[in-house]
Motif scaffolding. Sequence first.
Motif, PDB file in Angstrom:
ATOM      1  N   GLU A 129      -1.876  -4.871 -14.188  1.00 55.75           N
ATOM      2  CA  GLU A 129      -2.447  -3.565 -13.832  1.00 55.75           C
ATOM      3  C   GLU A 129      -1.359  -2.580 -13.413  1.00 55.75           C
ATOM      4  N   ASP A 130      -0.448  -2.994 -12.561  1.00 56.39           N
ATOM      5  CA  ASP A 130       0.611  -2.110 -12.057  1.00 56.39           C
ATOM      6  C   ASP A 130       1.934  -2.837 -12.021  1.00 56.39           C
ATOM      7  N   LEU A 131       2.971  -2.112 -12.379  1.00 56.72           N
ATOM      8  CA  LEU A 131       4.350  -2.557 -12.172  1.00 56.72           C
ATOM      9  C   LEU A 131       5.068  -1.361 -11.586  1.00 56.72           C
ATOM     10  N   PHE A 132       5.615  -1.521 -10.385  1.00 62.65           N
ATOM     11  CA  PHE A 132       6.272  -0.394  -9.719  1.00 62.65           C
ATOM     12  C   PHE A 132       7.520  -0.873  -9.011  1.00 62.65           C
ATOM     13  N   VAL A 133       8.581  -0.083  -9.143  1.00 65.57           N
ATOM     14  CA  VAL A 133       9.836  -0.320  -8.423  1.00 65.57           C
ATOM     15  C   VAL A 133      10.214   0.990  -7.748  1.00 65.57           C
ATOM     16  N   ARG A 134      10.565   0.917  -6.475  1.00 65.01           N
ATOM     17  CA  ARG A 134      10.951   2.116  -5.731  1.00 65.01           C
ATOM     18  C   ARG A 134      12.126   2.806  -6.414  1.00 65.01           C
ATOM     19  N   GLN A 135      12.118   4.121  -6.338  1.00 68.12           N
ATOM     20  CA  GLN A 135      13.055   4.978  -7.065  1.00 68.12           C
ATOM     21  C   GLN A 135      14.509   4.513  -6.976  1.00 68.12           C
ATOM     22  N   LEU A 184       0.834  -1.196   0.000  1.00 63.81           N
ATOM     23  CA  LEU A 184       0.000   0.000   0.000  1.00 63.81           C
ATOM     24  C   LEU A 184       0.873   1.252   0.000  1.00 63.81           C
ATOM     25  N   TRP A 185       1.947   1.228   0.769  1.00 63.63           N
ATOM     26  CA  TRP A 185       2.877   2.361   0.783  1.00 63.63           C
ATOM     27  C   TRP A 185       3.483   2.561  -0.610  1.00 63.63           C
ATOM     28  N   MET A 186       3.846   1.485  -1.293  1.00 64.64           N
ATOM     29  CA  MET A 186       4.414   1.623  -2.642  1.00 64.64           C
ATOM     30  C   MET A 186       3.356   2.088  -3.640  1.00 64.64           C
ATOM     31  N   ILE A 187       2.102   1.679  -3.457  1.00 64.19           N
ATOM     32  CA  ILE A 187       1.033   2.173  -4.325  1.00 64.19           C
ATOM     33  C   ILE A 187       0.905   3.683  -4.170  1.00 64.19           C
ATOM     34  N   GLN A 188       1.031   4.163  -2.938  1.00 66.42           N
ATOM     35  CA  GLN A 188       0.991   5.611  -2.702  1.00 66.42           C
ATOM     36  C   GLN A 188       2.190   6.286  -3.370  1.00 66.42           C
ATOM     37  N   LEU A 189       3.371   5.668  -3.285  1.00 66.30           N
ATOM     38  CA  LEU A 189       4.536   6.222  -3.979  1.00 66.30           C
ATOM     39  C   LEU A 189       4.296   6.282  -5.489  1.00 66.30           C
ATOM     40  N   PHE A 190       3.642   5.255  -6.032  1.00 65.76           N
ATOM     41  CA  PHE A 190       3.316   5.215  -7.460  1.00 65.76           C
ATOM     42  C   PHE A 190       2.385   6.376  -7.818  1.00 65.76           C
ATOM     43  N   ALA A 191       1.369   6.603  -6.983  1.00 63.90           N
ATOM     44  CA  ALA A 191       0.452   7.720  -7.224  1.00 63.90           C
ATOM     45  C   ALA A 191       1.207   9.051  -7.199  1.00 63.90           C
ATOM     46  N   GLU A 192       2.139   9.195  -6.275  1.00 66.27           N
ATOM     47  CA  GLU A 192       2.944  10.418  -6.208  1.00 66.27           C
ATOM     48  C   GLU A 192       3.844  10.536  -7.433  1.00 66.27           C
ATOM     49  N   HIS A 193       4.414   9.413  -7.878  1.00 66.17           N
ATOM     50  CA  HIS A 193       5.251   9.391  -9.082  1.00 66.17           C
ATOM     51  C   HIS A 193       4.454   9.868 -10.296  1.00 66.17           C
ATOM     52  N   ARG A 194       3.171   9.542 -10.319  1.00 67.98           N
ATOM     53  CA  ARG A 194       2.283   9.938 -11.425  1.00 67.98           C
ATOM     54  C   ARG A 194       1.660  11.318 -11.187  1.00 67.98           C
ATOM     55  N   ASN A 195       2.125  12.029 -10.169  1.00 60.37           N
ATOM     56  CA  ASN A 195       1.606  13.353  -9.811  1.00 60.37           C
ATOM     57  C   ASN A 195       0.114  13.313  -9.482  1.00 60.37           C
ATOM     58  N   GLU A 196      -0.316  12.232  -8.849  1.00 59.52           N
ATOM     59  CA  GLU A 196      -1.701  12.083  -8.409  1.00 59.52           C
ATOM     60  C   GLU A 196      -1.730  11.596  -6.961  1.00 59.52           C
ATOM     61  N   PRO A 197      -1.123  12.353  -6.036  1.00 61.59           N
ATOM     62  CA  PRO A 197      -1.005  11.874  -4.653  1.00 61.59           C
ATOM     63  C   PRO A 197      -2.337  11.658  -3.939  1.00 61.59           C
ATOM     64  N   CYS A 198      -3.401  12.285  -4.392  1.00 59.30           N
ATOM     65  CA  CYS A 198      -4.706  12.131  -3.734  1.00 59.30           C
ATOM     66  C   CYS A 198      -5.600  11.128  -4.449  1.00 59.30           C
ATOM     67  N   ALA A 199      -5.084  10.433  -5.448  1.00 55.74           N
ATOM     68  CA  ALA A 199      -5.903   9.517  -6.247  1.00 55.74           C
ATOM     69  C   ALA A 199      -6.224   8.202  -5.538  1.00 55.74           C
ATOM     70  N   LEU A 200      -5.447   7.836  -4.555  1.00 55.81           N
ATOM     71  CA  LEU A 200      -5.614   6.547  -3.888  1.00 55.81           C
ATOM     72  C   LEU A 200      -6.906   6.527  -3.074  1.00 55.81           C
TER      73      LEU A 200
END
Length: 192
Positions: free
Chosen positions: A115-121, A29-45
């Motif tokens: 649906e999602d593929l995310f790797v921390r920065q 869930l924390w990484m999903i939030q990081l993904f939303a921030e990466h996409r400039n949508e921090p409030c989308a979750l």
Amino acid sequence: MASNSRRDAPLGSGHTIRQASAEDIPSVLWMIQLFAEHRNEPCALKIGEKELLRDGFGEEKYFHLLVAELNSDPQESTSPPDLRSSKMVKNERLVGYALYFFNYSTWEGRVLFLEDLFVRQQYRNTGFGTALMRECAKVAKTKDCQRMVWQVLDSNTKAFDLYERIGGKCLREWLTIRMDKKEMEKFIFSSE
């Protein structure tokens, strides 16, 4: 999907790609939030641990989840400060995730939809993205899927480069159509 721009280096044996467990959900869930921030949508979750646990580990499973995990604890210098202070994150060794589900093609049969593929920065450009994609392809093959499908923003040229290198084809003639909850409700009660 977040990805990297250059050919991934081999990871060696310092990592594991595995199916996630319910205990991984706070970290994911924390990484999903990081993904939303990466996409400039921090409030989308709009989901939390409860929904992820219910939909991924409950009686009816709506998705499957792979995680990329370091086999040893990360060094102090590689752990971002926000990871150490977060009460939500339980496992610093998780560095990425791939969330997928199964779909069905009326012409071809089973399909794995990524649906999602995310790797921390700090772990990008090290092979974790490719390793997660490869594991998804293995799952698709094991489940006798005829194809694996995912979406990418047209502005994400770094991801396009990786996906084309590994054999992905961009189907530019297909456009995604989406109907959000509000529009679904209007449609259900409309005369259309």
